[in-house]
Design a protein around this motif. Structure first.
Motif, PDB file in Angstrom:
ATOM      1  N   ARG A 213       2.339  -1.365  -8.485  1.00 30.46           N
ATOM      2  CA  ARG A 213       1.996  -1.619  -7.072  1.00 30.46           C
ATOM      3  C   ARG A 213       0.714  -0.901  -6.671  1.00 30.46           C
ATOM      4  O   ARG A 213      -0.095  -1.429  -5.907  1.00 30.46           O
ATOM      5  N   ILE A 214       0.514   0.280  -7.242  1.00 28.65           N
ATOM      6  CA  ILE A 214      -0.691   1.049  -6.900  1.00 28.65           C
ATOM      7  C   ILE A 214      -1.939   0.313  -7.392  1.00 28.65           C
ATOM      8  O   ILE A 214      -3.024   0.445  -6.805  1.00 28.65           O
ATOM      9  N   GLY A 215      -1.776  -0.513  -8.411  1.00 28.97           N
ATOM     10  CA  GLY A 215      -2.895  -1.317  -8.911  1.00 28.97           C
ATOM     11  C   GLY A 215      -3.431  -2.278  -7.856  1.00 28.97           C
ATOM     12  O   GLY A 215      -4.587  -2.701  -7.915  1.00 28.97           O
ATOM     13  N   HIS A 216      -2.617  -2.595  -6.891  1.00 27.73           N
ATOM     14  CA  HIS A 216      -3.103  -3.422  -5.776  1.00 27.73           C
ATOM     15  C   HIS A 216      -3.415  -2.484  -4.624  1.00 27.73           C
ATOM     16  O   HIS A 216      -2.515  -1.895  -4.023  1.00 27.73           O
ATOM     17  N   GLU A 217      -4.717  -2.339  -4.327  1.00 27.06           N
ATOM     18  CA  GLU A 217      -5.137  -1.236  -3.460  1.00 27.06           C
ATOM     19  C   GLU A 217      -5.161  -1.605  -1.983  1.00 27.06           C
ATOM     20  O   GLU A 217      -6.201  -1.542  -1.325  1.00 27.06           O
ATOM     21  N   ASN A 218      -4.003  -2.001  -1.488  1.00 25.45           N
ATOM     22  CA  ASN A 218      -3.898  -2.298  -0.068  1.00 25.45           C
ATOM     23  C   ASN A 218      -2.474  -2.015   0.380  1.00 25.45           C
ATOM     24  O   ASN A 218      -1.515  -2.405  -0.282  1.00 25.45           O
ATOM     25  N   TYR A 219      -2.350  -1.307   1.523  1.00 23.72           N
ATOM     26  CA  TYR A 219      -1.027  -0.941   2.032  1.00 23.72           C
ATOM     27  C   TYR A 219      -0.850  -1.395   3.475  1.00 23.72           C
ATOM     28  O   TYR A 219      -0.359  -0.667   4.326  1.00 23.72           O
ATOM     29  N   GLY A 220      -1.289  -2.624   3.743  1.00 19.94           N
ATOM     30  CA  GLY A 220      -1.141  -3.173   5.098  1.00 19.94           C
ATOM     31  C   GLY A 220       0.319  -3.474   5.412  1.00 19.94           C
ATOM     32  O   GLY A 220       1.210  -3.264   4.582  1.00 19.94           O
ATOM     33  N   TYR A 221       0.541  -3.993   6.621  1.00 20.95           N
ATOM     34  CA  TYR A 221       1.927  -4.279   7.064  1.00 20.95           C
ATOM     35  C   TYR A 221       2.616  -5.238   6.106  1.00 20.95           C
ATOM     36  O   TYR A 221       1.991  -6.140   5.543  1.00 20.95           O
ATOM     37  N   LEU A 222       3.917  -5.067   5.992  1.00 21.14           N
ATOM     38  CA  LEU A 222       4.716  -5.891   5.066  1.00 21.14           C
ATOM     39  C   LEU A 222       5.858  -6.562   5.812  1.00 21.14           C
ATOM     40  O   LEU A 222       6.354  -6.015   6.790  1.00 21.14           O
ATOM     41  N   SER A 223       6.318  -7.674   5.282  1.00 20.23           N
ATOM     42  CA  SER A 223       7.673  -8.136   5.631  1.00 20.23           C
ATOM     43  C   SER A 223       8.529  -7.530   4.536  1.00 20.23           C
ATOM     44  O   SER A 223       8.219  -7.700   3.347  1.00 20.23           O
ATOM     45  N   ILE A 224       9.610  -6.862   4.929  1.00 20.48           N
ATOM     46  CA  ILE A 224      10.435  -6.228   3.892  1.00 20.48           C
ATOM     47  C   ILE A 224      11.037  -7.338   3.033  1.00 20.48           C
ATOM     48  O   ILE A 224      11.679  -8.255   3.560  1.00 20.48           O
TER      49      ILE A 224
ATOM     50  N   GLY B 239      -5.243  10.159 -15.154  1.00 18.66           N
ATOM     51  CA  GLY B 239      -6.417   9.540 -15.739  1.00 18.66           C
ATOM     52  C   GLY B 239      -6.129   8.154 -16.289  1.00 18.66           C
ATOM     53  O   GLY B 239      -7.046   7.414 -16.602  1.00 18.66           O
ATOM     54  N   ALA B 240      -4.880   7.842 -16.416  1.00 18.95           N
ATOM     55  CA  ALA B 240      -4.546   6.586 -17.078  1.00 18.95           C
ATOM     56  C   ALA B 240      -3.742   5.648 -16.184  1.00 18.95           C
ATOM     57  O   ALA B 240      -3.050   4.777 -16.662  1.00 18.95           O
ATOM     58  N   VAL B 241      -3.842   5.851 -14.858  1.00 18.36           N
ATOM     59  CA  VAL B 241      -3.084   4.983 -13.957  1.00 18.36           C
ATOM     60  C   VAL B 241      -3.434   3.534 -14.253  1.00 18.36           C
ATOM     61  O   VAL B 241      -4.592   3.186 -14.397  1.00 18.36           O
ATOM     62  N   GLY B 242      -2.432   2.722 -14.345  1.00 17.17           N
ATOM     63  CA  GLY B 242      -2.660   1.313 -14.663  1.00 17.17           C
ATOM     64  C   GLY B 242      -2.735   1.102 -16.166  1.00 17.17           C
ATOM     65  O   GLY B 242      -2.524   0.012 -16.671  1.00 17.17           O
ATOM     66  N   GLY B 243      -3.024   2.188 -16.912  1.00 15.00           N
ATOM     67  CA  GLY B 243      -3.080   2.086 -18.374  1.00 15.00           C
ATOM     68  C   GLY B 243      -1.692   2.238 -18.955  1.00 15.00           C
ATOM     69  O   GLY B 243      -0.721   2.413 -18.241  1.00 15.00           O
TER      70      GLY B 243
ATOM     71  N   LEU C  44       5.620   2.080  -0.817  1.00 14.64           N
ATOM     72  CA  LEU C  44       6.022   2.657  -2.106  1.00 14.64           C
ATOM     73  C   LEU C  44       7.513   2.994  -2.131  1.00 14.64           C
ATOM     74  O   LEU C  44       8.162   2.884  -3.165  1.00 14.64           O
ATOM     75  N   GLY C  45       8.043   3.357  -0.980  1.00  9.85           N
ATOM     76  CA  GLY C  45       9.476   3.634  -0.900  1.00  9.85           C
ATOM     77  C   GLY C  45      10.290   2.392  -1.226  1.00  9.85           C
ATOM     78  O   GLY C  45      11.284   2.457  -1.965  1.00  9.85           O
ATOM     79  N   ILE C  46       9.870   1.276  -0.688  1.00  7.92           N
ATOM     80  CA  ILE C  46      10.606   0.024  -0.929  1.00  7.92           C
ATOM     81  C   ILE C  46      10.540  -0.339  -2.414  1.00  7.92           C
ATOM     82  O   ILE C  46      11.547  -0.689  -3.032  1.00  7.92           O
ATOM     83  N   ILE C  47       9.345  -0.213  -2.980  1.00  2.00           N
ATOM     84  CA  ILE C  47       9.162  -0.529  -4.405  1.00  2.00           C
ATOM     85  C   ILE C  47      10.047   0.387  -5.258  1.00  2.00           C
ATOM     86  O   ILE C  47      10.738  -0.054  -6.173  1.00  2.00           O
ATOM     87  N   ALA C  48      10.012   1.679  -4.932  1.00  4.60           N
ATOM     88  CA  ALA C  48      10.768   2.656  -5.724  1.00  4.60           C
ATOM     89  C   ALA C  48      12.269   2.413  -5.604  1.00  4.60           C
ATOM     90  O   ALA C  48      13.000   2.448  -6.605  1.00  4.60           O
ATOM     91  N   ALA C  49      12.736   2.161  -4.390  1.00  6.46           N
ATOM     92  CA  ALA C  49      14.173   1.987  -4.171  1.00  6.46           C
ATOM     93  C   ALA C  49      14.677   0.744  -4.906  1.00  6.46           C
ATOM     94  O   ALA C  49      15.735   0.778  -5.553  1.00  6.46           O
TER      95      ALA C  49
END
Ligand SMILES: Cc1ncc(COP(=O)(O)O)c(C=O)c1O
Length: 449
Positions: free
Chosen positions: A98-109, A23-27, A316-321
């Protein structure tokens, strides 16, 4: 029925604070306020003691076993090699952001991700990795499979030491090869490499050797001199070394992990590919974020070409790692102390209190490799296996015995190849309370069997 196994999904979410967090994501919900299971406390220590239930999250260690055996039969899941702790808070913070930005399109690592890998390995192990030699993979298995495909024609043999991680057998099968098992030697209760046996098993049809360091399931951490001898044999006999070092961050007190790539012989190192990941260390297995590297550009080219290594990773894996390697060190160091203490507890409790079971504290990993041969004899597991409707090994029969009578789920030794008779693998990467409960249940079940 246990307290844990009574939890339904909603109760579980409430008890772990997940509804509050959701309920508090981003909070700004301070992680310390949620309590338990690895949460950071006021004194800067992480609380690994409070049970952090994973039931109701499709966990293979818990939910898959509950689905198979029933809720009342699984008080402690101790199979699949992951841990039951909350992840390090900086990882959750980075993911939230990262979840606050609601887009998961292709990335350059991002270059910063590779930098985090390079820094971690340099800082902790004195290992220098050229960032241009890093290949990404959605898991160590994916990298091992591409590498085997690159070097091992279908039908050829892949050398491994046993008892050995069961997943290697699957990797070898997937590429159409055959496992050549070189059993480790047991000397005074400790496993040792058998170099003569290993070399004897190499012939014109052997192109790769899978090394596991620290070793799953025995928990051995191989010495520099062992690795040199092994590297020399493989180099001379033209067998490529696949060094799976996924467990490298877990070493118990008094032991040191030696990365294969830090050996003092350039030719030996050039004959290897190393595989690593944040998955075991930071409990991020399903973030699917692993990597491999080699000082041999020809090997990397072969893996990409003939090995058809074409791997993507997820945002999310890249962010987490990256957060794990850059900001998770304090959490991991505290966890290592905790696991070390749990390994001591397991060794002393098993040897003193669990009838017919013996163990030796492992040098690394968060696994315990139990010698249950006497307990299996006492409970007549050979006879039980022979009488089973489906083909069953005595260790599988004992696994079932422990589920039925001790309400714990362990891995059967028989899935780890030659030399695993009379053994079970117990994952202790959980709250000490649960480990104690499991050992006490096991002791009672065997005392009355
Ligand atoms: C030695 C070893 N290698 C590889 C893996 C699996 O790695 P991944 O999930 O990154 O494919 C495991 C998991 O238990 C393991 O113990």
């Amino acid at each position: 029925m246990s307290k844990l196994s009574r939890l339904d999904r909603r109760t579980f979410l409430r008890s772990t604070g997940m509804t509050a967090v959701a309920g508090a994501v981003g909070g700004a919900v301070p992680l310390a306020a949620q309590g338990g299971g690895g949460a950071l406390q006021q004194d800067g220590r992480y609380d690994f003691d409070t049970i952090y239930s994973r039931i109701g999250t499709d966990s293979s260690k818990w939910d898959a076993q509950i689905a198979r055996y029933g809720r009342d039969k699984i008080e402690v899941g101790m199979g699949t090699a992951d841990q039951d702790f909350r992840i390090a808070p900086p990882i959750t913070d980075a993911l939230r952001k990262r979840i606050g930005h609601e887009n998961y399109g292709y990335l350059s690592i991002p270059g910063s991700y590779k930098e985090s890998i390079v820094d971690w390995n340099r800082r902790r192990y004195g290992l220098e990795i050229d960032p241009d030699t890093i290949q990404h993979a959605a898991g160590v298995h994916a990298g091992v499979i591409s590498t085997l495909r690159a070097f091992c024609p279908p039908g050829s043999k892949v050398l491994m030491q046993t008892p050995g991680y069961n997943g290697f057998y699957t990797d070898i099968r997937v590429v159409g090869c055959v496992a050549e098992e070189s059993p480790l030697k047991l000397v005074d209760g400790r496993y040792r490499m058998d170099f003569e046996d290993l070399e004897r098993r190499i012939d014109h049809d052997t192109h790769a050797f899978i090394l596991c360091n620290p070793h799953n399931p025995t928990g051995n951490v191989w010495s520099r001199s062992d690795l040199m001898t092994l590297g020399e044999i493989c180099n001379r006999r033209r067998v490529v070394v696949l060094a799976d070092e996924i467990h490298c961050d877990f070493v118990t007190k008094g032991h040191t992990y030696t990365p294969f790539a830090t050996l003092d012989d350039e030719a030996i190192v050039r004959n290897s590919v190393t595989f690593k990941s944040v998955s075991k260390s930071f409990n991020l297995s399903m973030m699917k974020c692993a990597y491999q590297f080699s000082t041999n550009p020809d090997y990397l080219e072969r893996i990409a070409g003939a090995g058809q290594h074409r791997q993507s990773m997820n945002t999310l894996g890249i962010i987490a790692a990256e957060a794990a390697y850059n900001e998770g060190e304090d959490w991991l160091d505290q966890l290592l102390e905790y696991i070390d203490g749990t390994q001591d507890l397991v060794e002393s409790t098993v040897n003193a209190n669990v009838p017919g079971v013996k163990t030796v504290k492992p040098e690394g990993t968060f696994l315990a490799w139990l010698d249950v041969a006497e307990a299996m004899d006492r409970t007549r597991m050979k006879q039980a296996a022979a009488a089973a409707e489906r083909p069953t090994t005595p260790e599988q029969a004992f696994q079932r015995f422990l589920v039925d009578h001790a309400h714990i789920h362990l891995n059967a030794g028989s899935s780890y190849g030659l030399g695993s008779d009379g053994r079970m693998r117990m994952n202790i990467g959980t709250s000490r309370q649960l480990v104690q409960r499991a050992l006490s249940n096991m002791a009672k079940a065997l005392a009355t069997a």
